[in-house]
Every structure is written in C-alpha cells, then in structure tokens.
Design a protein around this motif. Structure first.
Motif, PDB file in Angstrom:
ATOM      1  N   GLU A   1       0.854  -1.189   0.000  1.00 18.26           N
ATOM      2  CA  GLU A   1       0.000   0.000   0.000  1.00 18.26           C
ATOM      3  C   GLU A   1       0.890   1.239   0.000  1.00 18.26           C
ATOM      4  O   GLU A   1       2.077   1.157   0.291  1.00 18.26           O
ATOM      5  N   ILE A   2       0.286   2.385  -0.317  1.00 18.47           N
ATOM      6  CA  ILE A   2       1.059   3.623  -0.233  1.00 18.47           C
ATOM      7  C   ILE A   2       1.330   3.917   1.241  1.00 18.47           C
ATOM      8  O   ILE A   2       0.542   3.544   2.108  1.00 18.47           O
ATOM      9  N   SER A   3       2.459   4.561   1.511  1.00 14.81           N
ATOM     10  CA  SER A   3       2.837   4.773   2.900  1.00 14.81           C
ATOM     11  C   SER A   3       2.703   6.220   3.361  1.00 14.81           C
ATOM     12  O   SER A   3       2.826   6.494   4.546  1.00 14.81           O
ATOM     13  N   LYS A   4       2.487   7.120   2.444  1.00 16.21           N
ATOM     14  CA  LYS A   4       2.280   8.510   2.845  1.00 16.21           C
ATOM     15  C   LYS A   4       1.525   9.246   1.756  1.00 16.21           C
ATOM     16  O   LYS A   4       1.457   8.796   0.615  1.00 16.21           O
ATOM     17  N   SER A   5       0.965  10.373   2.140  1.00 16.35           N
ATOM     18  CA  SER A   5       0.231  11.230   1.210  1.00 16.35           C
ATOM     19  C   SER A   5       0.946  12.574   1.176  1.00 16.35           C
ATOM     20  O   SER A   5       1.259  13.138   2.229  1.00 16.35           O
ATOM     21  N   PHE A   6       1.191  13.079  -0.017  1.00  9.76           N
ATOM     22  CA  PHE A   6       1.909  14.347  -0.127  1.00  9.76           C
ATOM     23  C   PHE A   6       1.617  14.994  -1.466  1.00  9.76           C
ATOM     24  O   PHE A   6       1.063  14.387  -2.374  1.00  9.76           O
TER      25      PHE A   6
ATOM     26  N   SER B   1       3.253  17.483   3.123  1.00  8.80           N
ATOM     27  CA  SER B   1       2.582  16.296   3.626  1.00  8.80           C
ATOM     28  C   SER B   1       1.086  16.551   3.707  1.00  8.80           C
ATOM     29  O   SER B   1       0.650  17.626   4.118  1.00  8.80           O
ATOM     30  N   LEU B   2       0.296  15.550   3.330  1.00 12.83           N
ATOM     31  CA  LEU B   2      -1.153  15.630   3.479  1.00 12.83           C
ATOM     32  C   LEU B   2      -1.620  14.820   4.680  1.00 12.83           C
ATOM     33  O   LEU B   2      -2.794  14.839   5.034  1.00 12.83           O
ATOM     34  N   ASP B   3      -0.683  14.114   5.307  1.00 12.09           N
ATOM     35  CA  ASP B   3      -1.047  13.162   6.357  1.00 12.09           C
ATOM     36  C   ASP B   3      -1.646  13.806   7.596  1.00 12.09           C
ATOM     37  O   ASP B   3      -2.558  13.263   8.196  1.00 12.09           O
ATOM     38  N   ASP B   4      -1.161  14.954   8.013  1.00 15.24           N
ATOM     39  CA  ASP B   4      -1.626  15.560   9.265  1.00 15.24           C
ATOM     40  C   ASP B   4      -2.343  16.882   9.054  1.00 15.24           C
ATOM     41  O   ASP B   4      -2.346  17.738   9.937  1.00 15.24           O
ATOM     42  N   VAL B   5      -2.951  17.049   7.902  1.00 16.08           N
ATOM     43  CA  VAL B   5      -3.644  18.303   7.601  1.00 16.08           C
ATOM     44  C   VAL B   5      -5.075  18.224   8.142  1.00 16.08           C
ATOM     45  O   VAL B   5      -5.793  17.262   7.887  1.00 16.08           O
ATOM     46  N   ASP B   6      -5.468  19.247   8.876  1.00 18.35           N
ATOM     47  CA  ASP B   6      -6.822  19.322   9.425  1.00 18.35           C
ATOM     48  C   ASP B   6      -7.724  20.024   8.419  1.00 18.35           C
ATOM     49  O   ASP B   6      -7.428  21.142   7.987  1.00 18.35           O
TER      50      ASP B   6
END
Length: 159
Positions: free
Chosen positions: A80-85, A102-107
């Motif tokens: 699977e993909i491991s991060k979003s950016f 990074s898109l991982d911790d965006v609110d």
C-alpha cells in the motif's frame, strides 16, 4: 536516521522517475495489491515488479501492509502507499524550487462546512474546480515572479 527534507525529495524523485513505478503507484492509490497481481496488470514479471517495489519502499512511498492468504500457495505480501503528499517543482529563469507538502496531518475541519448538504460526487467536483482555480493562480504568480526576477537581473546587468 531520519532523512532531511532535501533527502526525502531526492528519494521521491528517484522513485517516481521510472514509468513502471508510476504505474505501480497509480494502482496502489486505488488500494492494496500484491506483486503478482500488479505484474499481471502491467504485463511484466513478478520479479520486475518486486524490483520496483523495493525502490518505492526505499523512497518511503510504499510499504508492506500485511499478508493475504491464498488457497493456491504461500501467503502474499500486500503493498500500500505509505504517505500522502503533494510535490511542487518550479523551474524558470531565476526560479528553482522543489517543495514537498505532507497531506497526512492536515486538518480539514475549517473548510468542511463549505460542502455540507452535498453528495460525494458534488463535493469532489467542487474540490477539483477549486484546485484548478488555485493552480491557475499559482501559475500566474510564478510567471509574474519570473518576470520580476528577469527584470531585476536585467537592471543589475545594466549597472
């Protein structure tokens, strides 16, 4: 040892430079897959896919997501993909910049109510329209920045 931002960008660029690796990433953004499954879809060998998966793993773009049991043989490693950016590369006279966001911790709570009452299709269409507007504005701003830098360089040369 953690990679610094520049090392991470280098790893991403190395990982995505190959068209087959980009095809593998396109598959994985749709969901988990195993190597043989991807090899069949790409009409290549499982060994070739494994080689590319290793490169994508070293770039921290994919990871092993467990195993799937098979009635035909050994368990299969799922990927699977491991991060979003999002990655921006700006290249023009006077401009060279590469940024990873990074898109991982965006609110997203602050913009969520803009989409209340819409179904998922409507939301996605509105999001795409908004992204296109932002991208067009970004391109215009970059072009203006290029023109200003070019003008400044010309003025400095004439001194």
């Amino acid at each position: 040892m953690a990679m610094n931002a520049e090392d991470e960008i280098d790893a991403i660029l190395r990982a995505i430079e190959n068209s087959m690796r980009r095809d593998i990433l396109r598959m994985l953004v749709e969901g988990r897959r195993y190597a043989l499954q991807m090899a069949r879809e790409l009409r290549t060998s499982q060994q070739a896919v494994m080689k590319h998966l290793d490169m994508l793993e070293s770039g921290n773009l994919v990871r092993i997501a467990g195993e799937e049991r098979s009635s035909r043989g050994a368990p299969r490693k799922m990927y699977e993909i491991s991060k979003s950016f999002s990655l921006f590369v700006d290249f023009a006279p006077g401009i060279f910049d590469i940024k990873e966001y990074s898109l991982d911790d965006v609110d997203t709570q602050d913009i969520l109510e803009e989409f209340s009452g819409m179904d998922y299709g409507e939301i996605l269409r509105k999001i795409e329209d908004e992204i296109k507007k932002v991208e067009l504005r970004r391109i215009k701003l970059l072009k203006l920045k290029e023109e200003i830098i070019s003008e400044m360089l010309t003025l400095n040369e004439n001194r």
